[in-house]
Design a protein around this motif. Structure first.
Motif, PDB file in Angstrom:
ATOM      1  N   MET A 131       0.825  -1.197   0.000  1.00  0.00           N
ATOM      2  CA  MET A 131       0.000   0.000   0.000  1.00  0.00           C
ATOM      3  C   MET A 131       0.868   1.259   0.000  1.00  0.00           C
ATOM      4  SD  MET A 131      -2.827  -1.295   2.776  1.00  0.00           S
ATOM      5  CE  MET A 131      -3.592   0.313   2.923  1.00  0.00           C
ATOM      6  N   LEU A 132       2.001   1.180   0.683  1.00  0.00           N
ATOM      7  CA  LEU A 132       2.926   2.317   0.704  1.00  0.00           C
ATOM      8  C   LEU A 132       3.432   2.641  -0.690  1.00  0.00           C
ATOM      9  CD1 LEU A 132       4.648   4.323   2.381  1.00  0.00           C
ATOM     10  CD2 LEU A 132       6.338   2.504   2.643  1.00  0.00           C
ATOM     11  N   LEU A 133       3.681   1.603  -1.478  1.00  0.00           N
ATOM     12  CA  LEU A 133       4.170   1.818  -2.842  1.00  0.00           C
ATOM     13  C   LEU A 133       3.112   2.453  -3.748  1.00  0.00           C
ATOM     14  CD1 LEU A 133       6.097  -1.544  -3.408  1.00  0.00           C
ATOM     15  CD2 LEU A 133       7.051   0.683  -2.793  1.00  0.00           C
ATOM     16  N   LEU A 134       1.841   2.330  -3.358  1.00  0.00           N
ATOM     17  CA  LEU A 134       0.760   2.873  -4.173  1.00  0.00           C
ATOM     18  C   LEU A 134       0.452   4.330  -3.861  1.00  0.00           C
ATOM     19  CD1 LEU A 134      -1.766  -0.123  -4.119  1.00  0.00           C
ATOM     20  CD2 LEU A 134      -0.048   0.421  -5.858  1.00  0.00           C
ATOM     21  N   LEU A 135       1.136   4.916  -2.891  1.00  0.00           N
ATOM     22  CA  LEU A 135       0.885   6.313  -2.543  1.00  0.00           C
ATOM     23  C   LEU A 135       1.323   7.228  -3.688  1.00  0.00           C
ATOM     24  CD1 LEU A 135       2.044   6.437   1.188  1.00  0.00           C
ATOM     25  CD2 LEU A 135      -0.298   6.567   0.332  1.00  0.00           C
ATOM     26  N   LEU A 252      -3.905  17.346   2.331  1.00  0.00           N
ATOM     27  CA  LEU A 252      -2.691  17.908   1.742  1.00  0.00           C
ATOM     28  C   LEU A 252      -1.560  17.796   2.750  1.00  0.00           C
ATOM     29  CD1 LEU A 252      -1.740  19.469  -0.876  1.00  0.00           C
ATOM     30  CD2 LEU A 252      -1.933  21.547   0.525  1.00  0.00           C
ATOM     31  N   PHE A 253      -0.636  16.870   2.504  1.00  0.00           N
ATOM     32  CA  PHE A 253       0.497  16.662   3.403  1.00  0.00           C
ATOM     33  C   PHE A 253       1.634  17.604   3.027  1.00  0.00           C
ATOM     34  CE2 PHE A 253      -1.727  12.612   3.775  1.00  0.00           C
ATOM     35  CZ  PHE A 253      -1.709  12.412   5.149  1.00  0.00           C
ATOM     36  N   ARG A 254       2.396  17.989   4.044  1.00  0.00           N
ATOM     37  CA  ARG A 254       3.486  18.938   3.827  1.00  0.00           C
ATOM     38  C   ARG A 254       4.684  18.294   3.138  1.00  0.00           C
ATOM     39  NH1 ARG A 254       5.661  19.941   8.397  1.00  0.00           N
ATOM     40  NH2 ARG A 254       6.768  21.790   7.656  1.00  0.00           N
ATOM     41  N   SER A 255       4.882  16.997   3.330  1.00  0.00           N
ATOM     42  CA  SER A 255       6.060  16.333   2.778  1.00  0.00           C
ATOM     43  C   SER A 255       5.750  14.871   2.509  1.00  0.00           C
ATOM     44  CB  SER A 255       7.243  16.442   3.744  1.00  0.00           C
ATOM     45  OG  SER A 255       6.974  15.700   4.925  1.00  0.00           O
ATOM     46  N   ALA A 256       6.648  14.223   1.762  1.00  0.00           N
ATOM     47  CA  ALA A 256       6.482  12.800   1.480  1.00  0.00           C
ATOM     48  C   ALA A 256       6.614  11.971   2.755  1.00  0.00           C
ATOM     49  CB  ALA A 256       7.524  12.358   0.452  1.00  0.00           C
ATOM     50  N   MET A 257       7.477  12.400   3.679  1.00  0.00           N
ATOM     51  CA  MET A 257       7.662  11.644   4.904  1.00  0.00           C
ATOM     52  C   MET A 257       6.405  11.656   5.771  1.00  0.00           C
ATOM     53  SD  MET A 257       9.193   9.695   6.921  1.00  0.00           S
ATOM     54  CE  MET A 257      10.786   9.530   6.115  1.00  0.00           C
ATOM     55  N   SER A 258       5.772  12.808   5.902  1.00  0.00           N
ATOM     56  CA  SER A 258       4.555  12.867   6.708  1.00  0.00           C
ATOM     57  C   SER A 258       3.432  12.059   6.059  1.00  0.00           C
ATOM     58  CB  SER A 258       4.122  14.315   6.911  1.00  0.00           C
ATOM     59  OG  SER A 258       3.856  14.946   5.668  1.00  0.00           O
ATOM     60  N   MET A 259       3.421  11.999   4.723  1.00  0.00           N
ATOM     61  CA  MET A 259       2.439  11.183   4.022  1.00  0.00           C
ATOM     62  C   MET A 259       2.679   9.698   4.275  1.00  0.00           C
ATOM     63  SD  MET A 259       1.885  10.863  -0.124  1.00  0.00           S
ATOM     64  CE  MET A 259       3.603  10.358  -0.351  1.00  0.00           C
ATOM     65  N   ARG A 260       3.952   9.295   4.285  1.00  0.00           N
ATOM     66  CA  ARG A 260       4.293   7.877   4.429  1.00  0.00           C
ATOM     67  C   ARG A 260       4.360   7.422   5.881  1.00  0.00           C
ATOM     68  NH1 ARG A 260       9.226   8.802   0.249  1.00  0.00           N
ATOM     69  NH2 ARG A 260       8.012   8.789  -1.687  1.00  0.00           N
TER      70      ARG A 260
END
Length: 309
Positions: A131-135, A252-260
């Motif tokens: 699921m992480l790869l599908l972000l 709307l996430f501030r960064s890829a890290m906060s999204m993941r």
């Protein structure tokens, strides 16, 4: 010269138990990830009683309670050939053999539960990793949107500049206290200035430097737009506060890290749980091996005593 084939009958539990545990793990992984069903009810009870929710412990509670259920229907009917043939002269050595069989059978069942639960945790970790790869990707062209509830009908996920009014008075905070990491993230609704502020489609992740305001403030924010990514606990919180949500909301996430980050937490927790169950399975395997060794010694002592007689 004839050749005889020995038919091997597998006990139903050998097939039923792995399938059942995979089903239980998949079902409660889905409920935990989407924050619904009995997991959500138990989570809200924890919030009311203790002020905190432990997702992994809640998940493992359901797995450990439900995983052994197939044994209740298949285990009682299984009978040992050794136990059936143990009707020989009642000596101390002979009377202990049925006890050995029962102990080994019980140890084997518990070992299977531990092994399959550990495997289920690792499978769950792999599912979350997929699921992480599908972000959405943090690269590519940036789209520009207003926080409208109707246009566009289906916003594209990915790099986005979102414009609208930030409702700071409805800021929500989400605290995560892991073993060695503590994290606090805040979200606020963003709405179209001309629309009903109680009808929400977009949320933005606030920066640590963002303060609060008594009124909505017009702003434009850049980040990564992800569908249905608000933590389930906060989604219900807004619902309880009287806000209406569009059928599909966006964060709307501030960064890829906060999204993941939520996915990385789940992967880590499932992997650690699988490792702990794997260690417990190893300990149980050593215990079972010791019981088998004791049974063989008892068999050898019995054979020796019968030879001497």
């Amino acid at each position: 010269m004839g050749v005889r084939f020995k038919s091997v009958r597998r006990h139903p539990s050998r097939v039923l138990l792995p399938l059942w545990i995979i089903l239980v793990v998949a079902y409660f992984t889905w409920q935990s990830g989407t924050y619904r069903g009995v997991v959500a009810l138990l989570a809200e009870w924890q919030f009311n009683e203790f002020g905190v929710y432990h997702p992994l412990l809640t998940f493992l509670l359901f797995v450990l309670l439900l995983a052994p259920l197939p044994f209740l229907f298949t285990g009682r009917r299984r009978k040992s050939p050794r136990a059936a043939s143990a009707a020989v002269p009642a000596t101390d050595t002979v009377s202990a053999r049925p006890d050995f069989f029962r102990a080994i059978r019980s140890a084997s069942r518990f070992l299977n539960v531990l092994v399959y639960t550990a495997a289920g945790c690792f499978i769950a970790a792999l599912i979350v990793a997929f699921m992480l790869l599908l972000l959405p990707s943090a690269k590519g062209p940036m789209q520009s949107l207003t926080a409208s509830t109707t246009s566009p009908a289906v916003p594209a996920q990915g790099l986005t500049e979102l414009r609208g009014n930030i409702i700071y008075t409805r800021t929500s905070a989400f605290d995560e206290d892991l073993w060695f990491v503590r994290r606090n993230v805040r979200f606020a609704p963003m709405v179209d200035p001309a629309a009903d502020p109680s009808y929400i489609r977009y949320f933005i992740e606030l920066a640590p430097t963002d303060g609060s305001a008594d009124t909505a403030a017009a702003s434009a924010r850049e980040g990564i737009l992800v569908a249905d990514a608000l933590p389930g606990e906060l989604f219900r919180l807004y619902r309880y506060a009287g806000y209406r949500m569009t059928p599909k909301h966006y964060v709307l996430f501030r960064s890829a890290m906060s999204m993941r980050w939520p996915y990385l937490v789940w992967i880590t927790e499932f992997a650690v749980a699988g490792l702990l169950f794997g260690i417990a399975a190893l300990v149980q395997w050593l215990r079972r091996r010791r019981l088998i060794a004791l049974e063989r010694k008892a068999d050898a002592a019995l054979a020796e005593s019968l030879t001497q007689d």
